[in-house]
Design a protein around this motif. Structure first.
Motif, PDB file in Angstrom:
ATOM      1  N   VAL A 104       0.836  -1.197   0.000  1.00 33.74           N
ATOM      2  CA  VAL A 104       0.000   0.000   0.000  1.00 33.74           C
ATOM      3  C   VAL A 104       0.874   1.251   0.000  1.00 33.74           C
ATOM      4  O   VAL A 104       0.560   2.259  -0.635  1.00 33.74           O
ATOM      5  CB  VAL A 104      -0.941  -0.002   1.229  1.00 33.74           C
ATOM      6  CG1 VAL A 104      -1.836   1.220   1.236  1.00 33.74           C
ATOM      7  CG2 VAL A 104      -1.780  -1.266   1.258  1.00 33.74           C
ATOM      8  N   LEU A 105       1.986   1.167   0.716  1.00 32.26           N
ATOM      9  CA  LEU A 105       2.902   2.306   0.782  1.00 32.26           C
ATOM     10  C   LEU A 105       3.837   2.351  -0.421  1.00 32.26           C
ATOM     11  O   LEU A 105       4.159   3.424  -0.945  1.00 32.26           O
ATOM     12  CB  LEU A 105       3.734   2.231   2.064  1.00 32.26           C
ATOM     13  CG  LEU A 105       3.011   2.579   3.366  1.00 32.26           C
ATOM     14  CD1 LEU A 105       3.909   2.261   4.547  1.00 32.26           C
ATOM     15  CD2 LEU A 105       2.609   4.040   3.369  1.00 32.26           C
ATOM     16  N   VAL A 112      -7.045   2.769   3.520  1.00 31.90           N
ATOM     17  CA  VAL A 112      -6.894   3.742   4.600  1.00 31.90           C
ATOM     18  C   VAL A 112      -8.250   4.241   5.113  1.00 31.90           C
ATOM     19  O   VAL A 112      -8.492   4.263   6.331  1.00 31.90           O
ATOM     20  CB  VAL A 112      -6.024   4.921   4.121  1.00 31.90           C
ATOM     21  CG1 VAL A 112      -6.151   6.095   5.076  1.00 31.90           C
ATOM     22  CG2 VAL A 112      -4.590   4.475   4.018  1.00 31.90           C
ATOM     23  N   LEU A 135      -0.420  10.927   2.067  1.00 28.74           N
ATOM     24  CA  LEU A 135      -1.813  10.756   2.477  1.00 28.74           C
ATOM     25  C   LEU A 135      -2.064   9.364   3.046  1.00 28.74           C
ATOM     26  O   LEU A 135      -2.744   9.189   4.063  1.00 28.74           O
ATOM     27  CB  LEU A 135      -2.751  11.006   1.286  1.00 28.74           C
ATOM     28  CG  LEU A 135      -3.034  12.470   0.964  1.00 28.74           C
ATOM     29  CD1 LEU A 135      -3.846  12.594  -0.316  1.00 28.74           C
ATOM     30  CD2 LEU A 135      -3.784  13.135   2.122  1.00 28.74           C
ATOM     31  N   VAL A 136      -1.490   8.373   2.341  1.00 31.20           N
ATOM     32  CA  VAL A 136      -1.663   7.004   2.832  1.00 31.20           C
ATOM     33  C   VAL A 136      -0.994   6.854   4.198  1.00 31.20           C
ATOM     34  O   VAL A 136      -1.551   6.257   5.131  1.00 31.20           O
ATOM     35  CB  VAL A 136      -1.087   5.986   1.822  1.00 31.20           C
ATOM     36  CG1 VAL A 136      -1.081   4.588   2.422  1.00 31.20           C
ATOM     37  CG2 VAL A 136      -1.887   5.997   0.538  1.00 31.20           C
ATOM     38  N   LEU A 137       0.208   7.414   4.322  1.00 34.44           N
ATOM     39  CA  LEU A 137       0.917   7.358   5.608  1.00 34.44           C
ATOM     40  C   LEU A 137       0.120   8.047   6.708  1.00 34.44           C
ATOM     41  O   LEU A 137       0.040   7.564   7.835  1.00 34.44           O
ATOM     42  CB  LEU A 137       2.287   8.020   5.468  1.00 34.44           C
ATOM     43  CG  LEU A 137       3.427   7.110   5.016  1.00 34.44           C
ATOM     44  CD1 LEU A 137       4.693   7.919   4.817  1.00 34.44           C
ATOM     45  CD2 LEU A 137       3.667   6.006   6.052  1.00 34.44           C
ATOM     46  N   GLY A 146      -3.066   8.383   6.823  1.00 31.02           N
ATOM     47  CA  GLY A 146      -4.175   7.484   7.176  1.00 31.02           C
ATOM     48  C   GLY A 146      -3.721   6.398   8.116  1.00 31.02           C
ATOM     49  O   GLY A 146      -4.394   6.086   9.114  1.00 31.02           O
ATOM     50  N   PHE A 147      -2.556   5.807   7.800  1.00 30.39           N
ATOM     51  CA  PHE A 147      -2.020   4.768   8.691  1.00 30.39           C
ATOM     52  C   PHE A 147      -1.775   5.325  10.087  1.00 30.39           C
ATOM     53  O   PHE A 147      -2.081   4.685  11.094  1.00 30.39           O
ATOM     54  CB  PHE A 147      -0.711   4.216   8.118  1.00 30.39           C
ATOM     55  CG  PHE A 147      -0.920   3.098   7.135  1.00 30.39           C
ATOM     56  CD1 PHE A 147      -1.535   1.916   7.505  1.00 30.39           C
ATOM     57  CD2 PHE A 147      -0.505   3.221   5.811  1.00 30.39           C
ATOM     58  CE1 PHE A 147      -1.747   0.893   6.598  1.00 30.39           C
ATOM     59  CE2 PHE A 147      -0.697   2.209   4.900  1.00 30.39           C
ATOM     60  CZ  PHE A 147      -1.319   1.040   5.285  1.00 30.39           C
ATOM     61  N   GLY A 200      -4.775   2.469  -2.149  1.00 28.24           N
ATOM     62  CA  GLY A 200      -4.362   3.035  -0.867  1.00 28.24           C
ATOM     63  C   GLY A 200      -5.534   3.613  -0.103  1.00 28.24           C
ATOM     64  O   GLY A 200      -5.698   3.388   1.102  1.00 28.24           O
ATOM     65  N   PHE A 201      -6.376   4.332  -0.825  1.00 23.00           N
ATOM     66  CA  PHE A 201      -7.532   4.930  -0.153  1.00 23.00           C
ATOM     67  C   PHE A 201      -8.564   3.879   0.241  1.00 23.00           C
ATOM     68  O   PHE A 201      -9.279   4.032   1.225  1.00 23.00           O
ATOM     69  CB  PHE A 201      -8.157   6.012  -1.035  1.00 23.00           C
ATOM     70  CG  PHE A 201      -7.414   7.312  -0.940  1.00 23.00           C
ATOM     71  CD1 PHE A 201      -7.671   8.196   0.097  1.00 23.00           C
ATOM     72  CD2 PHE A 201      -6.418   7.634  -1.842  1.00 23.00           C
ATOM     73  CE1 PHE A 201      -6.959   9.377   0.215  1.00 23.00           C
ATOM     74  CE2 PHE A 201      -5.707   8.807  -1.728  1.00 23.00           C
ATOM     75  CZ  PHE A 201      -5.966   9.690  -0.698  1.00 23.00           C
ATOM     76  N   VAL A 247      -9.434   3.459   8.859  1.00 27.08           N
ATOM     77  CA  VAL A 247      -9.591   4.439   9.941  1.00 27.08           C
ATOM     78  C   VAL A 247     -10.990   4.308  10.551  1.00 27.08           C
ATOM     79  O   VAL A 247     -11.160   4.333  11.776  1.00 27.08           O
ATOM     80  CB  VAL A 247      -9.350   5.867   9.407  1.00 27.08           C
ATOM     81  CG1 VAL A 247      -9.749   6.902  10.449  1.00 27.08           C
ATOM     82  CG2 VAL A 247      -7.884   6.040   9.025  1.00 27.08           C
TER      83      VAL A 247
END
Lengths: 493, 443
Positions: free
Chosen positions: A64-65, A87, B11-13, B15-16, A83-84, A91
């Motif tokens: 994902v990263l 995430v 952005l992904v980071l 979110g994590f 990724g979205f 969340v």
């Protein structure tokens, strides 16, 4: 959103139940008493594998990263989308797990599905990027990072492979369904129902919400099947169970058995450990006061108790299909908990044992009352020696017919024509949707065979010479003498 | 690495990071609550809306012998006839079920001996309409004992007082009113300074819808002057009563009473008495693991210097302490109220034993105190008096304010105050002995 609305419309009128009482439960499951508190790591690894070994599944998150860093072209776009997908629901899932979003507390799987999809897309994107964008290019940081990610994905899959190897996904060898199999099927004393009450996470079947953290469901005797995994619409009878539970919880009666008898409830099952959400080593807390409250009932006795579940038996039950005489026949003309608590239900003889569904067979019956523990509906028919009798409401919740003489009765359910019409209409709509879907795909297939771009060499405007037809995406410099075709500019992978 | 790549990764980071921060220190799991009812306690007349009310009568000696018997008295102070069902439970016999209707503002007496013959018969009384109060009368050749029936069952029952001295017979009547077996089983323990757990009664199982009688003083606990008992079921709940035939050690007579379904830290007694030939004992039982210190406060009386000091009573762990009230020498002759209280929550049970002269003999009565949550401004008495009687009722004002008491009779016309018993003044923290006139008597 549009797709969801369309899906909702295509499933009318059945989809309207999500806006009715219990609709939220049908969609998201019965609410819990508090946060699930599964913990970040357990959620992230989808609860697969032992707590120490299963942590390897976290390797699935590396793509994902990495994917946005190494992917190019259309692959970059998909890496961001993936990724979205991970995430945003992630969340929400963590927030729901700690009780910050109570509406989403019930079932984490609802949010885990998009996360799993995002992880799969990310992994696929990395593989594609490794193949298309990294391999063969100049050596740099992308190659080792891509390789490392591929290894992480491999390691991340290990818990899944190990868990799935035996085919049980590390679930308990003994399931609640197996324990429930000890209850008699089609017994001579009559068909019955089972009332499941407890934490919605450990109920053997989906349950209706009673109060936060406690749900209930009714099933028929016999082995649980896939049909029980669908939460049906809460009928008058089912809703009356909540009234009985209220009376028991508030110490308003010691006759819960009589109150549940019209529904044919013979057994009350309180599950404690299901081997998945609740285990022997890490059991969920059982609902406080539930067993004590039922233990104070004068017509409910404990039939079986183990660490997995407790089975109580209603000593005042009457069969799902029964011929009532004497006091029980008189009692069936009364309604309400007050009347049920004092009802003498002796004098019930089972009929049509083992028959299920809406097509029942004939039976010999004496003068009295034919009792059918389903909500009163105009669709139920009873013929006494060929003569149609009119049904009435019994005990305020179920169906009965008064027989003034002995004879042969036939009972069945006549499905309303309106329902058939609705099903037919839905089938037609779905056929249209299917047709449109197929034809739309065909149309797109034909269009792709048309020239996307026509390049005519030379810029003098003279026709002729070689013509080059291109399909697919075309990244071309802004050159003079280029004329767009009708489908030019479509970007497709 | 382009800016948009960095932005996407950032952005992904982010979110994590948000997920990790939210996921740190998750709150603990919450147990769902189906029912959270108060612990079983002193019997009371329910006022809340109920589908049916259930009463458990501890037992009556209906052995068929001359002079023995039992009656259930159901009073219906409401305006609606009460329809009910009585289930009589006996050792080794099928339950006997009787329908009963109690007319509004009337009471009904059910003769248990006419229905069953057994060493003891306990009863479950269910009332489906109206509200009622239920008492039992245990009839014995040496006297009739009236006891309230319990509102609920309990997993533990306690008896502070008891004796098998000089041939006295103490019997514990255990009733399982439920269709399933109870037990695994009740543990009987008689405490005389040290705990004893008779092996014979460990693992005792109470059969469904039946009674079990344990006789102390025959093979067990012979000639014990003080005998407290705890009965605890390992599974389920039940009802326990104590039948006591006094034959010596200064006591005579017969009592049949309900046990204490729970421990408490305060016990109230409206009636106590000091006088010629009267013996008053307070028996405090502490079945817990810790020693308890309790204060005994006497109410409604004053000494010459105006105030009676509380008496401190120390009750060792798993033991009984007895306070001879008359021997204190500080109370004037006459009636008094008592409250026994301790700071140790849910730790003791207290009974008051009063032995009064009765003709050429004495008669002993035993009363369990009232728990603090059940002091009330309104009391019902199902069993009336058969003739005019002095000091038939004794009221204790537990407040520091003056008040008044009105005694009403309930008849066909409804609730009506008795002539001369209206607005009787009762002093702050004082007691009031009320004589019931002939018009209140019911043969």
């Amino acid at each position: 959103v549009i797709a969801s609305l369309l899906a909702l419309a295509l499933h009318l009128p059945w989809s309207l139940r999500f806006f009715d009482t219990g609709g939220r439960t049908a969609l998201l499951g019965a609410p819990l008493a508090g946060p699930r508190s599964e913990g970040l790591v357990d959620l992230a690894r989808f609860g697969v594998g032992g707590s120490s070994f299963g942590v390897l599944a976290l390797g699935l998150y590396l793509p994902v990263l990495v994917a946005p860093l190494i992917a190019r072209g259309w692959r970059f776009g998909w890496s961001v989308r993936a990724g979205f997908l991970v995430v945003v629901p992630g969340v929400l899932l963590v927030a729901a797990d700690r009780g910050s979003i109570p509406e989403l507390v019930s079932d984490p799987a609802v949010l885990m599905a998009p996360i799993a999809l995002g992880l799969a897309l990310s992994a696929a994107t990395v593989v594609a990027a490794f193949s298309e964008d990294i391999r063969g290019s100049t050596f740099g940081w992308r190659q080792p990072l891509g390789l490392l990610t591929a290894i992480a994905v491999g390691i991340g899959l290990l818990p899944v492979l190990v868990a799935s190897a035996g085919g049980r996904w590390e679930q308990s060898e003994t399931s609640l369904s197996q324990l429930l199999a000890q209850l008699p099927t089609d017994p001579a004393e009559g068909d019955y129902r089972i009332l499941h009450v407890g934490d919605p996470r450990v109920l053997a079947v989906p349950g209706f919400e009673y109060r936060d953290g406690i749900a209930y469901a009714l099933t028929s005797d016999g082995t649980l099947t896939a049909t029980e995994t669908w939460l049906s619409v809460a009928s008058v009878g089912v809703r009356s169970v909540a009234d009985v539970l209220d009376a028991v919880a508030n110490d308003q009666t010691a006759r819960a058995g009589r109150a549940l008898a019209p529904l044919g409830v013979r057994f009350i099952v309180v599950p404690l450990v299901d081997g998945a959400a609740s285990t022997i080593d890490d059991p969920l807390p059982s609902p406080e006061g539930l067993l004590d409250a039922f233990g104070d009932q004068l017509d409910v006795r404990r039939r079986y108790a183990s660490s997995e579940l407790v089975i109580l038996e209603n000593t005042a039950w009457i069969p799902v299909r029964a011929a009532l005489t004497g006091a029980a026949a008189d009692a069936s003309r009364s309604a309400g908990l007050d009347a049920l608590a004092r009802a003498d239900l002796s004098g019930a003889t089972p009929i049509m044992v083992g028959r299920t569904g809406t097509t029942l067979t004939a039976a010999e019956a004496s003068a009295g009352v034919i009792h059918l523990s389903v909500p009163k509906s105009d669709g139920w028919r009873l013929d006494l020696d060929g003569s149609r009798l009119t049904p009435r409401s019994a005990f305020g919740t179920v169906t009965a017919w008064d027989l003034e003489r002995d004879g042969t009765v036939e009972v069945w359910f006549e499905t309303p024509t309106s329902r058939d019409l609705v099903v037919l209409a839905q089938a037609l709509v779905w056929s249209v949707v299917l047709l449109l879907s197929i034809s739309g795909g065909s149309l797109r297939w034909r269009r792709r065979r048309r020239p996307d771009v026509v390049i005519e060499p030379g810029s003098d405007g003279e026709p002729g010479g070689p013509v080059l037809n291109l399909t697919g995406r075309l990244d071309l410099p802004d050159v003079a003498g280029l004329r767009e075709g009708r489908q030019g500019g479509e970007r497709a992978p | 690495v382009t800016g948009r790549r960095l932005a996407a990764v950032a952005l992904v980071l982010l979110g994590f990071a948000v997920g990790v921060v939210l996921g740190l220190d998750p709150p603990g799991a919450v147990a769902p609550v189906f029912s959270r009812l108060p612990a079983p306690a002193t019997p009371f007349a329910p006022t809340a809306e109920v589908v049916s009310s259930t009463w458990y009568c501890p037992g009556m000696p209906v052995n068929g012998a001359e002079g023995f018997g039992g009656e259930i008295v159901i009073g219906n102070p409401g305006d609606v006839d009460a329809v009910g069902e009585i289930t009589l439970l006996t050792p080794g016999q099928e339950p006997v079920r009787l329908p009963v209707i109690v007319v509004a503002r009337e009471s009904t007496v059910v003769d248990v001996a006419a229905e069953v013959t057994a060493p003891f018969a306990a009863a479950v009384v269910e009332l489906f309409d109206g509200r009622g109060v239920v008492e039992q009368r245990a009839i014995h050749p040496v006297g009739t004992a009236v006891a309230p029936c319990a509102n609920s069952t309990s997993a533990s029952w306690y008896f502070a007082d008891g004796t098998t001295a000089q041939g006295s017979v103490q019997q514990i009547v255990l009733t399982n009113p439920f269709p399933g077996r109870r037990g695994g089983g009740p543990l009987v323990r008689h405490d005389v300074g040290a705990a004893v757990a008779p092996r014979a009664f460990q693992g005792l199982v109470l059969g469904p819808e039946s009674t079990t009688v344990i006789t102390l003083g025959e093979n067990l606990a012979q000639d014990e002057r003080r005998l407290a008992v705890t009965i605890t079921a390992t599974t389920g709940r039940f009802v326990a009563g104590r039948s006591q035939h006094y034959l010596g050690d200064g006591r005579l007579g017969y009592t049949m009473s309900l046990g204490a379904p729970s421990l408490d830290d305060q016990w109230w007694f409206a009636d106590g008495e000091i006088g010629e030939g009267i013996t008053e004992l307070l028996v405090a039982y502490n079945p817990t693991e810790l020693e308890v210190v309790a204060d005994v406060v006497f109410l409604g009386v004053t000494s010459d210097d105006g105030f009676i000091e509380p008496v401190t009573l120390t009750i060792p762990s798993r033991s009984v302490s007895v306070l001879d009230v008359g021997a204190l020498g500080v109370l004037p002759e006459g009636r008094h109220g008592i409250v026994v209280s301790t700071l140790a929550a849910d730790s003791i049970v207290v009974e008051r034993v009063l032995t009064r002269p009765a003709g050429d003999f004495v008669a002993t009565t035993v009363v369990l105190g009232v728990q603090p949550g059940f002091v009330s401004s309104r009391w019902h008495v199902a069993t009336g008096v058969p003739f005019a009687l002095e000091s038939a009722l004794v009221a204790l004002n537990v407040t520091g304010l003056e008040g008044s008491v009105t005694v009403s009779a309930i008849g066909p016309g409804g609730e009506a105050p008795l002539s001369g018993l209206e607005q009787l003044p009762i002093p702050a923290s004082g007691i009031l002995a009320i004589d019931l006139p002939a018009e209140a008597a019911r043969p």
